[in-house]
Design a protein around this motif. Structure first.
Motif, mmCIF file in Angstrom:
data_model
loop_
_atom_site.group_PDB
_atom_site.id
_atom_site.type_symbol
_atom_site.label_atom_id
_atom_site.label_comp_id
_atom_site.label_asym_id
_atom_site.label_seq_id
_atom_site.Cartn_x
_atom_site.Cartn_y
_atom_site.Cartn_z
ATOM 1 N N ILE A 50 20.461 -11.488 6.040
ATOM 2 C CA ILE A 50 21.915 -11.281 6.039
ATOM 3 C C ILE A 50 22.170 -10.192 5.008
ATOM 4 N N LEU A 52 29.618 -11.214 2.722
ATOM 5 C CA LEU A 52 29.424 -10.013 3.541
ATOM 6 C C LEU A 52 30.797 -9.591 4.054
ATOM 7 N N LEU A 74 32.824 -6.683 6.246
ATOM 8 C CA LEU A 74 32.539 -5.648 7.239
ATOM 9 C C LEU A 74 32.919 -4.237 6.799
ATOM 10 N N SER A 105 30.036 -3.159 4.536
ATOM 11 C CA SER A 105 28.797 -3.087 5.322
ATOM 12 C C SER A 105 28.797 -1.846 6.201
ATOM 13 N N LYS A 114 21.363 -7.002 12.326
ATOM 14 C CA LYS A 114 21.418 -8.215 11.497
ATOM 15 C C LYS A 114 22.863 -8.622 11.214
ATOM 16 N N THR A 115 23.722 -7.641 10.957
ATOM 17 C CA THR A 115 25.122 -7.932 10.645
ATOM 18 C C THR A 115 25.853 -8.501 11.851
ATOM 19 N N HIS A 170 24.623 -11.960 12.754
ATOM 20 C CA HIS A 170 25.159 -12.971 11.834
ATOM 21 C C HIS A 170 26.580 -13.354 12.233
ATOM 22 N N GLY A 195 32.462 -4.852 13.180
ATOM 23 C CA GLY A 195 31.148 -5.337 13.600
ATOM 24 C C GLY A 195 30.946 -5.304 15.107
#
Length: 276
Positions: free
Chosen positions: A90, A113, A115, A118, A140-141, A144, A189
């Protein structure tokens, strides 16, 4: 006297002024906001002007602005590969996992986390050609987010996410969930990262009439009904074969190779991606 006042230039007209200002800020950032020993960019303390030594995704803003040279960018990238810092299954928590303020529940800005940060970080490493890493972080993002949507009730998109399990990030109290139905920045995301880095269509430019694509999968992948400007196109890769349908002419760059796409259907042959 502040650093920015100290380095302030004379006024320049037009584009020269902004080019000069960019170079001025670049000098300030590299001289005062970067620690040579760790190779990282940090905020600096007001008290003594020294780096804070707290690693967060904000350390990647200088890369997004292309302030770092390739060597400095390479040293920053290792932070995203280290599971004890900003890497792991993560990735890109809001503060490094080895920092004393990190909380496994996220506690809002203490590890969750987010967005926006990220996305910024992934775009930053993309600027320096780390397309495979950008894809890995994006997969991975988004995975998740999808797993949290699947198993956590209510099934929704959250303001921020846990850095350790499929769940939303907690608020500052470490107990209550962050806000649900948060499709403002968190939609970066399943929309932007999915299209730009999971699928690999990292640059779609209607003004230049060009699509730049970096596919990382050797199987079947692509996008249908992509619209930019007045172009509507399907771009689908199956193994080494790329089939493109379009209503108008445009340029398609696949990794480093450029192709002229004409109206109708075009079939291209490309090499396998060595990273797959």
């Amino acid at each position: 006297m502040s650093l920015f006042t100290k380095y302030a230039p004379e006024a320049f007209p037009g584009i020269d002024r902004w080019e000069t200002e960019y170079n001025r800020l670049k000098t300030v950032i590299n001289e005062h906001y970067r620690d040579e020993e760790s190779g990282c960019y940090y905020d600096i303390r007001k008290t003594d002007g020294k780096p804070s030594k707290v690693i967060t995704p904000a350390s990647f803003w200088p890369l997004l602005a292309e302030v770092a040279d390739s060597s400095r960018a390479g040293r920053m990238v290792r932070l995203l590969k280290d599971p004890e810092i900003l890497g792991g299954e993560i990735p890109i928590p809001s503060v490094a996992r080895n920092n004393k303020s990190f909380r496994k529940e996220g506690n809002y800005r203490k590890g969750s986390l987010w967005l926006p940060t990220s996305y910024m970080t992934i775009k930053a490493v993309e600027k320096y050609g780390y397309y495979d890493l950008a894809a890995e972080l994006a997969v991975k993002t988004v995975s998740h987010m999808a797993e949290t949507y699947r198993i956590y009730t209510p099934h929704t998109i959250w303001e921020c996410y846990s850095p350790t399990q499929a769940a939303p990030g907690k608020n500052g109290d470490g107990k209550t969930d962050s806000r649900e139905d948060f499709c403002g920045w968190s939609a970066l995301g399943p929309i932007s990262l999915l299209i730009e880095n999971v699928l690999g269509f990292y640059d779609i430019d209607a003004q230049e009439n060009c699509v730049r694509w970096y596919p990382v999968e050797n199987g079947r992948t692509g996008i249908e009904n992509l619209r930019f400007g007045t172009v509507v196109t399907d771009i689908v890769k199956d193994g080494n074969t790329v089939t493109v349908s379009s209503n108008k002419e445009y340029s398609l760059v696949i990794r480093e190779d450029s192709f002229s796409i004409q109206p109708g259907t075009t079939v291209l042959t490309i090499d396998d991606h060595p990273g797959c």
